[in-house]
Every structure is written in C-alpha cells, then in structure tokens.
Scaffold this active site. Structure first.
Site, mmCIF file in Angstrom:
data_model
loop_
_atom_site.group_PDB
_atom_site.id
_atom_site.type_symbol
_atom_site.label_atom_id
_atom_site.label_comp_id
_atom_site.label_asym_id
_atom_site.label_seq_id
_atom_site.Cartn_x
_atom_site.Cartn_y
_atom_site.Cartn_z
ATOM 1 N N LYS A 13 -6.018 8.350 -3.769
ATOM 2 C CA LYS A 13 -6.702 8.841 -4.966
ATOM 3 C C LYS A 13 -8.182 9.117 -4.692
ATOM 4 O O LYS A 13 -8.839 9.796 -5.464
ATOM 5 C CB LYS A 13 -6.525 7.861 -6.123
ATOM 6 N N LYS A 15 -2.632 8.778 4.737
ATOM 7 C CA LYS A 15 -1.913 8.421 3.505
ATOM 8 C C LYS A 15 -2.469 9.203 2.310
ATOM 9 O O LYS A 15 -3.655 9.552 2.281
ATOM 10 C CB LYS A 15 -1.984 6.904 3.333
ATOM 11 N N LYS A 52 -12.395 1.148 4.805
ATOM 12 C CA LYS A 52 -13.322 1.364 3.685
ATOM 13 C C LYS A 52 -14.765 1.212 4.136
ATOM 14 O O LYS A 52 -15.638 1.879 3.604
ATOM 15 C CB LYS A 52 -13.010 0.396 2.527
HETATM 16 P P1 TYM Z 1 -4.034 0.391 -4.973
HETATM 17 O O1 TYM Z 1 -4.646 0.428 -6.317
HETATM 18 O O2 TYM Z 1 -4.752 1.080 -3.843
HETATM 19 O O3 TYM Z 1 -2.579 0.997 -5.008
HETATM 20 C C1 TYM Z 1 -1.627 0.575 -5.972
HETATM 21 C C2 TYM Z 1 -0.233 0.552 -5.361
HETATM 22 O O4 TYM Z 1 0.108 1.842 -4.870
HETATM 23 C C3 TYM Z 1 0.534 1.741 -3.506
HETATM 24 N N1 TYM Z 1 0.121 2.972 -2.793
HETATM 25 C C4 TYM Z 1 0.958 3.752 -2.105
HETATM 26 N N2 TYM Z 1 2.283 3.653 -1.885
HETATM 27 C C5 TYM Z 1 2.846 4.644 -1.143
HETATM 28 N N3 TYM Z 1 2.157 5.683 -0.632
HETATM 29 C C6 TYM Z 1 0.836 5.813 -0.822
HETATM 30 N N4 TYM Z 1 0.171 6.851 -0.338
HETATM 31 C C7 TYM Z 1 0.170 4.803 -1.601
HETATM 32 N N5 TYM Z 1 -1.121 4.616 -2.010
HETATM 33 C C8 TYM Z 1 -1.118 3.494 -2.728
HETATM 34 C C9 TYM Z 1 -0.176 0.516 -2.966
HETATM 35 O O5 TYM Z 1 0.470 -0.011 -1.830
HETATM 36 C C10 TYM Z 1 -0.134 -0.416 -4.155
HETATM 37 O O6 TYM Z 1 1.102 -1.103 -4.211
HETATM 38 N N6 TYM Z 1 -5.224 -4.187 -3.443
HETATM 39 C C11 TYM Z 1 -4.303 -3.428 -4.263
HETATM 40 C C12 TYM Z 1 -4.343 -3.825 -5.726
HETATM 41 C C13 TYM Z 1 -4.112 -5.273 -5.949
HETATM 42 C C14 TYM Z 1 -2.862 -5.960 -5.806
HETATM 43 C C15 TYM Z 1 -3.140 -7.313 -6.191
HETATM 44 C C16 TYM Z 1 -1.569 -5.555 -5.459
HETATM 45 C C17 TYM Z 1 -5.033 -6.186 -6.361
HETATM 46 N N7 TYM Z 1 -4.450 -7.395 -6.505
HETATM 47 C C18 TYM Z 1 -2.117 -8.258 -6.187
HETATM 48 C C19 TYM Z 1 -0.556 -6.518 -5.448
HETATM 49 C C20 TYM Z 1 -0.832 -7.857 -5.808
HETATM 50 C C21 TYM Z 1 -4.682 -1.966 -4.178
HETATM 51 O O7 TYM Z 1 -5.797 -1.614 -3.895
HETATM 52 O O8 TYM Z 1 -3.714 -1.109 -4.560
#
Ligand code: TYM
Length: 335
Positions: free
Chosen positions: A203, A200, A118
C-alpha cells in the site's frame, strides 16, 4: 463471542491503517477472516499504534481508522461474532509491550527483514518504534492468548519472534502465554506487484500501477490487470522464478476463485495472455464489487462505526486486562 464457551480456540490478527488496503491485504489476510467467525473466538485489531512508526498525517490517520473498520465489516465480519477494536483504545498493549521489551534482545530485533526494509525506505526517520515494532506486535498477540494468527507471508518472521518471546517468558515465570501459530494460506499469502512482480504488492508503493486497492473502481482494476507485466512466452504456467508476473496472476486468480495453480493452468491452457489477464481482472472485480458497495454505505454511517468500535473496546479490554494483571503479578509488581 460467547464468553461461556471456553473450548473455542482464539484467532487474532491486525492490520495497520497506514494506507488504503490493497488486493494483497485482502487475499493474504482479510478475505480469510470471515470464514473463521463461526468456529473460533476471533479478535481483529486496527493497529494504529504500529502506524506511527512511519510519519502519518493526523487527519488522514483518523479517517483511515474508520475506513479500516468499515472494510472489516464490509468483508463480512459480524461485530456480534467477532471483537473488532482499535489498538490505542486498549492501553494494555503499550504496557505489555514495555514488559516484553525487557525480554527481547537487540540482536534478534536487528535480524527482522521488515526493519531493514523500512529503515532503508525511511532513512530520515529510523525511530526506536520502528525497531521495537515486533515487540508491540508480540504484545498484541500474547495479550489475547491467541492460538492462531492468520497473516500473509511477510509477517511470518514477526510471528516467530512473538513465539520466541512467549516461550522465553513462560520458561522464566511458568505458563503465562499461549504460543501462537501462524495461519498462512498457500495461495494469496504473497501477492506481488503487478508491474514489478519480484516485489510484494504494497500500500505504500509510490507507483499506483503496482497495486490494486480493495475499494478501487472496476474500470481502473481492469486497466491495471490488462497492463500487468507478463513475459515473452505465451504460456500460462506457474514458475515463480522464470515467470514471476504470470505466476502472480495465477496466484491471484487461484486465490479469488479457490482453484489450485494446476487447475488455473488447465483452464487457460492455450489461452493468450490478453485473454488470461482480462479473466483475472474480471474475477477480482467480481470479488471486490460487493465489498466496495457495502464499504461506501458504512462510511456514511459514522455513528454505527463508533458504536462497533466502542463495543469492541469493552470486549478487548476485558481480555487484555486479565492477561496484563497475570503478567504483572508474575514479574513481581505489587497489584
Ligand atoms: P499490514 O498492515 O502490513 O498487512 C495486513 C495483512 O496483510 C498481509 N499482506 C499481504 N498478504 C499477501 N500479499 C501481500 N502483498 C500482502 N501485503 C500485506 C500481511 O501479511 C498482514 O497479514 N504488523 C502487521 C500488523 C499487525 C499484526 C499484529 C498482525 C500488528 N499487530 C498482530 C497480526 C497480529 C502489519 O503491518 O500488517
């Protein structure tokens, strides 16, 4: 949630409302959530505080918070069985994050691949929040004394640092936090871009052909799958290294239809790529269509969404307040 039942293990996860959700978010995380709601005490957060680490338009962010809540519900999460809440509604997150910052080393944060990623993408805004992002995430998880955290592969490193911080704190002050375990599915945990399958699906990708949104129209989904990158062979075979495009499509199809890679290979043995890509697109359309419909209805009922959010806030706050009080007492604050 059944407050009288202490034997049930707790599940915790969160998603950032910083863009529209993709098929990657769905297959890696969201899709797995409703399956857990009958057997676990599940808490799902809308991680809006994490979203601020990248610049957001305030009006859009507000809208996306509702949109993510509507998606949680549209995917089948029952607000009576799960706690669905907004991170900034529970002030204990920021408070515990501060405490945990004092038990986290700059060296370990510097090793986080998402930070490196990032900061290269947002070179003009490498803020301190981006750096301490994993500490806020650790606070999220640890506040709820979570046993399991269903996530995609890209969040595994963040879960590991949360475990290290919890363990460090427990050694100093006695058993305070539950050490959380990741729940990562074999299929769907790492969905790749449709045009550049070595990256990957994200979004925040500027090229819309690379991702499929959960709420995208069936037509548009089909078009994107039909032009998904494959390779110069003509064999539906799983080989991540040499056939990343086809392997990604096998993963998607397998995750949606709950078939293993081997079963998918068998089903499409001898099939042309065109035929295979159409089948993958159709399976995704079939999985997403009911969610899209429900999502549309929910977005027209803001009063209901507000009600769900406010109930979630109460339930989440009660758990978070108890943990923070315990932590404050242990570190020597006067309560
Ligand atoms: P975030 O918002 O980027 O993504 C949400 C969830 O989607 C999964 N994900 C994917 N899985 C498979 N293939 C992909 N291309 C892909 N892109 C995203 C992510 O692994 C995630 O599970 N830091 C976290 C949000 C967060 C969080 C937490 C998660 C904040 N606090 C506490 C678990 C526990 C995040 O940015 O996810």
């Amino acid at each position: 949630m059944n407050p009288g039942d202490n034997s049930r293990k707790r599940i915790y996860s969160a998603i950032q409302p910083s863009g529209q959700l993709t098929l990657g978010n769905y297959l890696g995380a969201l899709r797995n959530f409703p399956k857990l709601q009958d057997d676990y005490d599940c808490v799902y957060c809308i991680a809006n505080m994490h979203s601020l680490t990248v610049r957001q338009d305030p009006a859009e962010l507000r809208e996306r918070i509702y949109s993510l809540l509507a998606l949680y519900l549209a995917c089948g999460l029952d607000p009576d069985k799960n706690t669905l809440y907004l991170q900034s509604h529970v002030h204990e997150h920021a408070e515990l994050a501060w405490i945990l910052n004092c038990y986290t080393y700059i060296g370990e944060l510097s090793r986080m691949t998402q930070f490196k990623d990032k900061s290269s993408k947002h070179a003009d805004n490498i803020n301190a929040g981006l750096f301490t992002y994993p500490v806020l995430m650790a606070a999220d998880i640890l506040l709820y004394r979570s046993d399991f955290v269903p996530i995609g592969q890209d969040q595994k490193q963040h879960l590991e640092i949360a475990r290290d911080i919890a363990d460090r704190f427990n050694r100093l002050y006695g058993e305070t936090f539950v050490i959380p375990n990741p729940l990562i599915k074999r299929q769907g945990a790492k969905i790749m871009s449709l045009q550049e399958p070595d990256r990957k699906m994200s979004k925040s990708d500027p090229n819309a052909s690379n991702f499929v949104l959960i709420t995208e129209s069936p037509d548009s989904i089909m078009k994107k799958f039909k032009k998904a990158v494959t390779d110069s062979e003509a064999e539906v075979r799983y080989d991540e290294e040499n056939k990343p495009g086809v392997s990604n499509l096998i993963n998607i199809y397998g995750a949606v239809t709950e078939k293993s890679a081997i079963e998918v290979e068998k089903e499409f043995s001898g099939a042309r790529y065109g035929e295979f890509k159409t089948a993958v697109g159709q399976a995704v359309v079939d999985a997403l269509a009911p969610i899209r419909e429900k999502y549309g209805e929910l977005m027209n009922d803001r009063a209901y969404l507000d009600k769900v959010m406010s109930e979630g806030r109460e339930k989440a706050s009660a758990i978070a307040a108890a943990t923070l009080r315990d932590v404050y007492g242990r570190v020597g604050f006067v309560l």
